[in-house]
Scaffold this motif. Structure first.
Motif, PDB file in Angstrom:
ATOM      1  N   ASN A 105      -5.387   3.777  -2.310  1.00 47.00           N
ATOM      2  CA  ASN A 105      -4.169   4.425  -1.824  1.00 47.00           C
ATOM      3  C   ASN A 105      -3.596   5.345  -2.894  1.00 47.00           C
ATOM      4  O   ASN A 105      -2.502   5.136  -3.409  1.00 47.00           O
ATOM      5  N   PHE A 133       4.956   1.366   8.039  1.00 47.13           N
ATOM      6  CA  PHE A 133       3.954   1.676   9.021  1.00 47.13           C
ATOM      7  C   PHE A 133       4.566   2.004  10.386  1.00 47.13           C
ATOM      8  O   PHE A 133       4.158   2.912  11.077  1.00 47.13           O
ATOM      9  N   THR A 152       0.362   2.091  16.155  1.00 49.05           N
ATOM     10  CA  THR A 152       0.051   3.161  15.209  1.00 49.05           C
ATOM     11  C   THR A 152      -0.585   4.334  15.923  1.00 49.05           C
ATOM     12  O   THR A 152      -0.211   5.486  15.709  1.00 49.05           O
ATOM     13  N   TRP A 178      -6.147   7.340   5.796  1.00 47.25           N
ATOM     14  CA  TRP A 178      -4.694   7.530   5.870  1.00 47.25           C
ATOM     15  C   TRP A 178      -4.420   8.744   6.733  1.00 47.25           C
ATOM     16  O   TRP A 178      -4.805   9.853   6.404  1.00 47.25           O
ATOM     17  N   GLU A 222      -6.543   0.897  13.408  1.00 49.16           N
ATOM     18  CA  GLU A 222      -5.432   1.815  13.248  1.00 49.16           C
ATOM     19  C   GLU A 222      -5.470   2.602  11.947  1.00 49.16           C
ATOM     20  O   GLU A 222      -4.617   3.444  11.718  1.00 49.16           O
ATOM     21  N   GLY A 223      -6.429   2.325  11.088  1.00 42.73           N
ATOM     22  CA  GLY A 223      -6.450   3.027   9.808  1.00 42.73           C
ATOM     23  C   GLY A 223      -5.407   2.456   8.870  1.00 42.73           C
ATOM     24  O   GLY A 223      -5.069   1.274   8.941  1.00 42.73           O
ATOM     25  N   GLU A 224      -4.873   3.289   7.987  1.00 44.60           N
ATOM     26  CA  GLU A 224      -3.821   2.867   7.055  1.00 44.60           C
ATOM     27  C   GLU A 224      -4.301   1.751   6.142  1.00 44.60           C
ATOM     28  O   GLU A 224      -3.570   0.827   5.824  1.00 44.60           O
ATOM     29  N   VAL A 235       0.816  -1.216   0.000  1.00 46.76           N
ATOM     30  CA  VAL A 235       0.000   0.000   0.000  1.00 46.76           C
ATOM     31  C   VAL A 235       0.849   1.265   0.000  1.00 46.76           C
ATOM     32  O   VAL A 235       0.431   2.291  -0.509  1.00 46.76           O
ATOM     33  N   TYR A 236       2.046   1.189   0.586  1.00 44.27           N
ATOM     34  CA  TYR A 236       2.887   2.376   0.583  1.00 44.27           C
ATOM     35  C   TYR A 236       3.845   2.388  -0.593  1.00 44.27           C
ATOM     36  O   TYR A 236       4.637   3.301  -0.742  1.00 44.27           O
ATOM     37  N   SER A 287       2.058   7.877   5.085  1.00 43.51           N
ATOM     38  CA  SER A 287       0.673   7.861   4.649  1.00 43.51           C
ATOM     39  C   SER A 287       0.074   9.243   4.453  1.00 43.51           C
ATOM     40  O   SER A 287      -1.067   9.355   4.035  1.00 43.51           O
ATOM     41  N   GLU A 346       4.582   9.683   8.282  1.00 43.40           N
ATOM     42  CA  GLU A 346       5.405   9.932   7.103  1.00 43.40           C
ATOM     43  C   GLU A 346       4.841   9.261   5.845  1.00 43.40           C
ATOM     44  O   GLU A 346       4.542   9.906   4.849  1.00 43.40           O
ATOM     45  N   LEU A 372      -1.246   9.911   1.035  1.00 44.13           N
ATOM     46  CA  LEU A 372      -2.173   8.944   0.446  1.00 44.13           C
ATOM     47  C   LEU A 372      -3.616   9.366   0.697  1.00 44.13           C
ATOM     48  O   LEU A 372      -3.936  10.044   1.663  1.00 44.13           O
ATOM     49  N   ASN A 404       7.543   2.985  10.777  1.00 47.29           N
ATOM     50  CA  ASN A 404       8.589   3.984  10.595  1.00 47.29           C
ATOM     51  C   ASN A 404       9.996   3.404  10.626  1.00 47.29           C
ATOM     52  O   ASN A 404      10.926   4.044  11.081  1.00 47.29           O
TER      53      ASN A 404
END
Lengths: 383, 431, 538
Positions: free
Chosen positions: B421, A113, B184, B400, B135-137, A101-102, B407, B405, B410, A115
């Motif tokens: 995303n 996620f 998170t 997001w 946590e989202g993302e 996803v990133y 996310s 950093e 996004l 970091n």
């Protein structure tokens, strides 16, 4: 041929190999070539289930090798299974590449996620299939070797060994749950895309993974059979039945035990590695002591010390689990599983296959008596 | 002796086979109903939380059928037990979709269970309604997140505590269970607090394992940290089972809410039901719903729920409300689409509005999260909450977060961009 | 505003005696009215301001009003959102006039509370009850003032200190005085130094917390004194911190002991690996729950005695189930320890699910009796009563068990059967009966552990699972077949865990400990206190 030599005396084994290899051919064909409308078609769900059963069967087989033939009751075999699974999972994670996803080219999603800036050293090399597959066997094998080396040399046996194997898997579980370890914490490794360049979710890949599991099970069986029917195997059985006496006869008991424990761990690791792409996730709960104990019951149900029985037990218990955990009976599954433990240990101490073999032998000897032959000795399990 | 053993083994085998038959029979049902999957653990460690949600779904489906079902068809719940086993979640999801041909699935609690079923829902194209704060993302086409994203729970709670009304807190303990949601959330909160001018040494972060039961050291660490001369609060993302011993230790150590308030994101009415709350009065929770919220919709829901469960003391909680909203949205989307077809329902869902139980109207957003009010409640002596603060408007869920950093660039939009995303910097989906 | 007038009024009110006539005459009705008006808005900030206003109004029923607010008896409603309160007798009074209202409005609702309001109310109550005739209330008041550090309370504090006869209360009052003076803007250096000395002598964490808020404008000797006081208290607390850690270790050790000692009987003495041991603990905890439910329903007044019933009941329930398991299952499996492991694991699954089906999967509330809640302080050591009772309880069980094994006929038989089953049998001991009773005893003790654990942990179907691995490790580590080994094993594991935790964190500490135990068992496969014997394989 070696195979033939191995199986010459092994009626069950012939049947077992025939069935497993037959499945390896027939099931993928029924899945891929037979149209979905046909009653003979095997759906993806069933294929995935069968594949899982086969991986469990291999795990059960590996446990039977140490428990059934060497008397080492490992309550931590799930740890080797999970380690193999993690090694495979790490390879699969590295195959995702920028499709996470990133879209980070190197780091798996969970590291972005949290970091993390760079890949931890122990993830190096896992982008290569050969390295990962090597690790699938090397990591569990090494752990088992080191653990076995210490434990067997200092003559930790029986219940004590069972309890420290349990402590081992428990410690590993806690460790893998830690996010700081860099294995994805509780979420584990998931959302795999490719294996060896093929998409994991494609039907052909699934069929191939299934076939691979079946072949692995067959090979595992042959390897185990080779060990137990060799001279080494005889020593193992004598260790199981009378460890001290074997030692007094001059055998280095700890070497035998360490060897068979390591082989068994490698088999469990392979089972885990095949399991992960088929179920799509590996997570620290695979290390749960309860899981390892469940493996023991598969072996016990199928028949301890019969190899094929262990595999059969794994399939049967898991089939029951699949059936029971859906629908109205779902809340009562644990009653059934618990009762299975009790019933098997009290009334079926040799498991299904052991029982079957006993009956078979009795039937044969009763026939043989008529023709005045000596009855074949029934192998006894001693504790 | 041997004979008896044989007979008993035979009985056992028959019982097993009979059980299997029975289970099989329950699968074969009439075809004129529409099936809805319920994927919540009924055994294992998560049963403690998830069983209630299974009951909620059965209740909601029964209520809907009383109203005549959906599009003239009766709904039928298919309940499976993934037994708190994550691979089993994926397997059961596959079973629900391929064998039972369900039109939508309501389920999962932990993030890992959701992560485990995701590939299955994507592959087989079905709908999952996920009812728990997380946590989202993440934003997937096949998943609708009816629980809170971090911006719908954590940040407003911290804002409240920083306000004069909330106690003017200057020093923070972020305590959580070591898994992805607390990690998170705490990272987001840390970034947020630093941005608000809180000094680094005024933030203490602590992680504990699942089911941690001996809190003596950590509670005394918190007390120690709290004697720094500044008003201190604890933000707790401690999960499930570990909460009871944590709160017991707090109460016994005499940590009063007026000294060091604890605001929790995973403790609700259901969790408090196992605790004596008279020494915990004033500690807080942040949710999008509390049972004690006064309004006709909630009163009616509680009344019907307690009648359904035949337990006049049965509590309600936030994830239940999320299922209520999610289910109502699904029904409306099906009615709007005029079909149960998954793709059409997925397309119909964004924009659907459904009343929540706190008196507002929640809306499904293009990022598959919903708008919710944020409520902060203080624990009362009777195990319920007093709502002490609430956002004026509904807060839209943000998939997001803007505080991390990776996310912050996004964005999820399943209506216009058809992407979960979308990177606003590169202008591309997924990279 | 008119601080001096207010202070003067307050002093006058106090000088006039608590709740007597003259104060009423000199009260400031405008403050009361303003305070009530603020409260009527029912917003937290306004309510808090209202409390201050009411407290300084000197109205004779100010304390009653604030107390009513704290107890949720302060009511708002009526046509013009007026404030009323329900007095202790239950009749509704008008807050402004303190007169009983015959027909209160129908729409009264309790004023809302939050932590800010609670803090303000207790600070106000502190200032108002400094001269309370009850010494306990005066101590509370002093502590409340110490927390609020409200300058306006200073004159009253001075008056209170002057009038105080009780030494303990006096110390508390002085501390409160020190706390207020320390942060007071216009305090003289001499006052500040005195305050610092007082705080330093008290040596508590609260004092430390106050000292750390040293105002920025402090300079010279006061700053130095404060800094040295801080480091002195910190040193003292650090020393106490070590003691505290040891206590935590003892406490965790006794929890482990209590969980494992039943296992030491079934596993150690009988050689039966009882994987359902954790579920016996769970049954004990649920027995406690049932007893408490009964008390809640039928005799809420006697709730504190519920444990007196729960302890024997838990023993009987778990012990009974244990005997049933032994007779039903384990009897068939003697000599096959690994099979008993599997069978009892199966039983544990059944028991867990049975409890889940009967009581539901959620946690059940087990209350803490009054005498077990809270904590006591010894110097810098905070000991919570529940933990202390568990330590005592564990010790009692341990000693009781030792005595029972040593001096009762059952104990004699048990030891005989353990040492030589066939010989014992030939001597006329009914070994089967002894086995059943031994297993019952071990299970019953697990049930007792359940009563203890219900006080600190979840009462849920998963309770037993979380202790089983630790219990086994304790028994194996300590050495099978030796109760003293179990004691030493439990305490050393508990202690090691707690000493590691501050450095390694809870998770890593536990992992390190597990690995250490694994290595230890390699070194001494029979545990710390191995039974010596000639058998090559015990």
């Amino acid at each position: 041929m070696i195979t033939r030599a191995l199986l010459a005396d092994d009626r069950t084994g012939k049947w077992f190999l025939a069935i497993v290899l037959g499945l390896a051919i027939v099931v993928p064909i029924l899945h891929l070539a037979v149209p979905e409308t046909s009653p003979f078609h095997i759906s993806t769900a069933t294929l995935a289930l069968l594949g899982k059963y086969l991986c469990f069967a291999l795990l059960a087989l590996s446990l039977d090798l140490v428990w059934g033939y060497c008397g080492i009751l490992s309550l931590g075999h799930g740890a080797f299974f999970a380690l193999g699974g993690y090694a495979m999972g790490m390879y699969l994670m590295r195959q995702i590449g920028t499709r996470g996803v990133y879209a980070h080219p190197v780091l798996p999603d969970f590291m972005v996620f949290l970091n993390w800036k760079e890949l931890p050293w122990y993830w190096y090399g896992f982008e290569n299939a050969w390295f990962a597959f090597l690790m699938v066997m090397a990591v569990p094998g090494l752990l088992a070797f080191v653990f076995g080396w210490f434990a067997f040399r200092s003559r930790v046996t029986g219940v004590y060994l069972s309890i420290i194997t349990q402590a081992l898997t428990y410690a590993l579980m806690l460790a893998f749950f830690r996010n700081d370890m860099g294995f994805g914490g509780n979420n584990g490794l998931t959302d795999f895309k490719d294996i060896l360049g093929f998409p994991v979710q494609a039907n052909t890949t699934r069929a191939a993974l299934f076939a691979a599991s079946a072949v692995a099970l067959a090979l595992g069986y042959l390897a185990a059979r080779a060990i137990v029917s060799s001279r080494l195997g005889k020593v193992l059985v004598s260790i199981r039945d009378a460890e001290s006496r074997t030692r007094f006869l001059g055998y280095r008991v700890e070497h035998y035990k360490t060897f068979v424990f390591t082989v068994s761990a490698i088999m469990a690791g392979v089972a885990g590695a095949l399991y992960v792409p088929q179920v799509g996730i590996i997570n620290p709960s695979e290390f749960l002591p309860a899981n390892s104990i469940e493996v023991v019951i598969w072996v016990a149900v199928g028949g301890r010390g019969t190899l094929a029985g262990a595999a059969l037990g794994a399939v049967l218990v898991n089939y029951a689990k699949t059936t029971f955990t859906t629908g109205l009976l779902a809340p009562y599954w644990l009653f059934a599983l618990g009762a299975l433990f009790v019933v098997t240990t009290i009334w079926l101490p040799k498991g299904i296959l052991g029982k079957f073999n006993d009956l078979w032998e009795r039937w044969r000897s009763s026939r043989a008596e008529k023709t005045e032959t000596k009855p074949a000795p029934v192998p006894q399990l001693a504790e | 002796m041997l004979k008896r053993r044989n007979v008993l083994a035979g009985i056992a085998a028959t019982a097993l086979a009979g059980g299997a038959l029975l289970a099989g029979a329950s699968l074969a049902q009439a075809q004129d109903t529409i099936k809805v999957g319920v994927l919540h653990s009924l055994s294992g460690t998560m049963a403690i939380s998830e069983t209630t949600l299974k009951d909620t779904m059965l209740f909601l489906i029964e209520e809907q059928n009383k109203k005549g079902g959906v599009l003239g068809k009766k709904l039928e719940a298919v309940v499976v037990d993934p037994a708190s086993n994550w691979p089993l979640f994926a397997e059961k999801a596959r079973e629900l979709i391929t064998q039972h041909k369900v039109s939508a699935v309501f389920g999962c609690w932990t993030s890992v269970s959701r992560k485990s079923v995701l590939p299955v829902f994507k592959e087989l194209n079905n709908i999952l309604f996920y009812p728990v704060q997380y946590e989202g993302e993440e934003s997937e086409r096949n998943v609708f997140y009816t629980g809170a994203a971090p911006n719908q729970q954590a940040i407003p709670a911290v804002d409240y505590l920083m306000s004069k009304e909330g106690g003017d807190v200057k020093r923070w303990v972020l305590a959580g269970t070591d898994y992805v949601y607390p990690r998170t959330t705490n990272r987001i909160l840390e970034a947020y607090l630093l941005a608000k001018g809180v000094a680094k040494e005024d933030i203490m972060i602590n992680y504990t394992p699942f089911g941690h039961s001996d809190w003596q050291t950590i509670v005394s660490d918190i007390v120690k940290f709290g004697s720094g001369g500044k008003k201190t609060a604890v933000v707790s993302t401690i999960n499930g089972d570990a909460n009871v011993p944590f709160y017991k230790e707090l109460a016994n150590k005499g940590v009063k809410a007026t000294d060091i308030p604890v605001v929790a994101f995973s403790v609700g009415e259901e969790e408090l039901a196992g605790l004596d709350t008279k020494d915990l009065v004033g500690h807080l929770s942040a949710w999008n719903y509390f049972q004690s919220v006064k309004n006709p919709a909630n009163d009616e829901f509680i009344k019907k729920w307690q009648a359904y469960t035949k337990n006049p003391k049965r509590v309600t909680n936030d994830p239940m409300e999320a299922h209520v909203i999610g289910f109502a949205m699904w029904v409306k989307a099906v009615e709007k689409a005029g079909t149960f077809d998954v793709d059409k329902v997925i397309d119909a869902l964004p924009g659907i509005e459904a009343p929540n139980l706190t008196g507002g109207i929640s809306k499904m957003l293009p990022n598959h999260h919903i708008t919710k009010p944020v409520l902060i409640g203080e624990i009362r002596a009777d195990g319920q909450y007093d709502v002490v603060w609430q956002t004026k408007d509904l807060v839209p869920g943000d998939a997001w977060t803007d505080y991390l950093e990776g996310s912050k660039d996004l964005e999820a939009d399943w209506v216009g961009k058809k992407c979960g995303n979308f990177n606003t910097k590169t202008g591309k989906c997924g990279s | 505003m008119h601080r001096f007038t207010r202070i003067a009024l307050l002093i006058a009110a106090l000088a006039g005696g608590w709740l007597t006539g003259p104060a009423t005459a000199r009260a400031a009705p405008e403050d009361l009215a303003a305070g009530l008006a603020l409260m009527a808005k029912d917003s937290f900030n306004d309510t808090a301001a209202g409390i201050d206003a009411i407290a300084r109004s000197g109205a004779p029923h100010a304390a009653a009003l604030i107390e009513a607010l704290q107890d949720r008896r302060l009511l708002i409603g009526g046509s013009n959102q007026k404030i009323y309160y329900r007095d202790a007798a239950g009749s509704v009074r008008d807050a402004a006039t303190n007169e009983v209202v015959a027909a209160p409005p129908a729409d009264l609702s309790a004023a809302r509370m939050n932590n800010r309001v609670r803090t303000a109310a207790s600070a106000a109550m502190g200032a108002l009850s400094l001269m309370n005739p009850d010494p306990a209330r005066r101590i509370q008041a002093a502590q409340a003032v110490m927390k609020s550090r409200d300058e306006t309370a200073l004159p009253v504090l001075d008056a209170a200190i002057a009038a105080e006869k009780d030494a303990t209360v006096r110390t508390e009052l002085q501390l409160a005085w020190a706390a207020v003076t320390f942060v007071k803007k216009d305090a003289t250096e001499a006052q500040r130094l005195e305050a610092i000395a007082l705080l330093r002598n008290s040596g508590t964490r609260d004092a430390l917390s106050i000292l750390r808020t040293l105002p920025a404008d402090t300079a010279g000797p006061a700053r130095e004194a404060a800094t040295s006081a801080i480091s002195s208290i910190e040193q003292r607390l650090q020393l106490w911190g070590y003691v505290q850690n040891i206590w935590y270790g003892v406490s965790l050790g006794s929890v482990l002991l209590i969980a494992a000692i039943g296992l030491a009987i079934t596993f150690g003495v009988m050689g039966v690996i009882n994987m359902a041991h954790g579920e016996m603990v769970m049954l004990g905890a649920y027995s406690t729950f049932i007893v408490q439910e009964f008390f809640r329903g039928y005799a809420p007044g006697l709730f504190d005695y519920s444990l007196a019933i729960a302890i024997p009941l838990a023993f009987l329930v778990a012990g009974g189930v244990g005997v049933a398991i032994e007779r039903g299952v384990i009897r068939h499996l003697y000599g096959r320890p690994l099979e008993t492991l599997l069978a009892t694991w199966g039983i544990s699954l059944i028991l867990q699910q049975a409890v889940r089906t009967t009581f539901g999967p959620t946690n059940r509330e087990v209350g803490t009796p009054q005498f077990m809640s809270g904590a006591m302080e010894i110097g810098g050591l905070v000991i919570t009563w529940n933990r202390l009772y568990i330590v005592i309880f564990a010790a009692l069980i341990f000693v009781g068990l030792l005595l029972a094994l040593r001096y009762t006929p059952l104990g004699l038989h048990m030891r005989a059967v353990t040492q030589n089953r066939r010989m014992a049998s030939s001597m006329g001991i009914r070994t089967g009966r002894v086995d059943a009773l031994t297993f019952g005893l071990g299970s019953g003790i697990a049930g007792l552990a359940g009563v203890a654990l219900s006080q600190i942990d979840n009462v849920s179907p998963n309770l037993g699972q979380s202790y089983i691995i630790d219990s086994f490790l304790v028994v194996v580590f300590g050495g099978v077949g030796n109760l003293w080994g179990t004691l030493v094993g439990a305490l050393s594991i508990g202690m090691a865990n707690k000493l590691l935790e501050p450095y390694a964190g809870a998770v890593l500490g536990k992992i390190i400990l597990l690995v250490a135990i694994i290595f230890f068992i390699q070194k001494r496969p029979r545990g710390l206190f191995a039974l010596k014997g000639r058998a090559v394989e015990a």
